[in-house]
Design an enzyme around this catalytic site. Structure first.
Site, PDB file in Angstrom:
ATOM      1  N   SER A   1      -4.241   5.027  -5.636  1.00  0.00           N
ATOM      2  CA  SER A   1      -3.430   4.275  -4.678  1.00  0.00           C
ATOM      3  C   SER A   1      -2.019   4.145  -5.228  1.00  0.00           C
ATOM      4  CB  SER A   1      -4.073   2.906  -4.415  1.00  0.00           C
ATOM      5  OG  SER A   1      -3.453   2.264  -3.323  1.00  0.00           O
ATOM      6  N   ASN A   2      -1.260   3.217  -4.715  1.00  0.00           N
ATOM      7  CA  ASN A   2       0.101   2.963  -5.219  1.00  0.00           C
ATOM      8  C   ASN A   2       0.389   1.475  -5.079  1.00  0.00           C
ATOM      9  OD1 ASN A   2       1.412   2.476  -2.527  1.00  0.00           O
ATOM     10  ND2 ASN A   2       0.623   4.544  -2.196  1.00  0.00           N
ATOM     11  N   GLY A   3       1.562   1.077  -5.543  1.00  0.00           N
ATOM     12  CA  GLY A   3       1.862  -0.356  -5.642  1.00  0.00           C
ATOM     13  C   GLY A   3       2.502  -0.968  -4.403  1.00  0.00           C
TER      14      GLY A   3
ATOM     15  N   ALA B   1       2.901   3.454   2.693  1.00  0.00           N
ATOM     16  CA  ALA B   1       3.011   4.334   1.520  1.00  0.00           C
ATOM     17  C   ALA B   1       1.692   5.106   1.435  1.00  0.00           C
ATOM     18  CB  ALA B   1       3.254   3.504   0.272  1.00  0.00           C
TER      19      ALA B   1
END
Ligand code: CTP
Length: 210
Positions: free
Chosen positions: A24-26, A90
């Site tokens: 995933s991402n932040g 995102a």
């Protein structure tokens, strides 16, 4: 007169490799939530497609999704009946080729992960659009203006918001709005809430009801 129908994606996606682990991402989802809220306050009917780990604002209904493929399905269902689409999520560009049904055990060596590309939701909607006003984001760490221009064209957007990696999980953004009609708006460092209101005004000047 009927209200403009706005479709917005926000937050990260999660690409599971087994039941407990994921890529995933932040992304905090904050920018997309503020845009949904600003469009709602401006009188739009808002549909929000929201990735995992993000709490929606009160009063804004949303469809929850986990992965990019889930997000594409949810967006595809609503895009045809929308007047404008803001792709703020995102989205993870890759996902593991296979998802293990059981938790992967560690063993004694390393682990090779094979990744496959995820669908580009913004590109697919840009290709499909009829009268929808399509807005993308371009997160760039170098050569921003040129790359954002390219994304604006390649993804058939009407508008794209250039911003940098420091935007992720921050309360602030330092955006440039680039429009397909050649307009460029450099706004300086501002809060995501104030930016959402400005962006919403720019979108509503240009979007049309079908
Ligand atoms: N996007 C999308 N689906 C993807 C990847 C990105 O819909 N699989 C959308 C994002 O919501 C954003 C825009 O495309 O509006 C640009 O995302 P960005 O991360 O800046 O670029 P990428 O297209 O992923 O390309 P790269 O990471 O190589 O810069």
């Amino acid at each position: 007169m009927s209200r403009l129908r706005a479709l917005i994606t926000a937050g990260p996606t999660r690409e599971h490799l087994d039941p407990v682990r994921y890529l995933s991402n932040g992304s905090s989802g904050k920018m997309g939530l503020e845009i949904a809220s600003a469009l709602k306050k401006s009188g739009c009917d808002v549909s929000l497609i929201l990735g995992p780990g993000v709490e929606p604002f009160q009063g804004i209904a949303c469809d929850r999704v986990i992965s990019a493929v889930d997000m594409l399905k949810a967006v595809s269902k609503k895009f045809g009946s929308s007047d404008l689409f803001v792709s703020c999520a995102a989205v993870s560009d890759f996902r593991p080729k296979t998802i293990s049904r059981k938790k992967i055990k560690k063993g004694s060596g390393g682990l090779m992960l094979e990744l496959v590309p995820n669908p580009d939701i913004l590109f697919l909607m840009g290709k499909r659009k009829k009268n929808q006003f399509v807005v993308g984001f371009a997160l760039e760490d170098a050569d921003g203006a040129r790359r954002a221009e390219k994304k604006l064209r390649d993804k058939h957007c009407d508008m794209i918001v250039l911003n940098g990696p420091e935007t992720i999980d921050s309360q602030k953004i330092n955006p440039v709005i680039l429009c397909a009609d050649g307009t460029r708006l450099k706004l300086g460092k501002i809060s995501k809430k104030v930016f959402a209101e400005k962006l919403c005004r720019e979108i509503l000047k240009r979007a049309v009801r079908k």
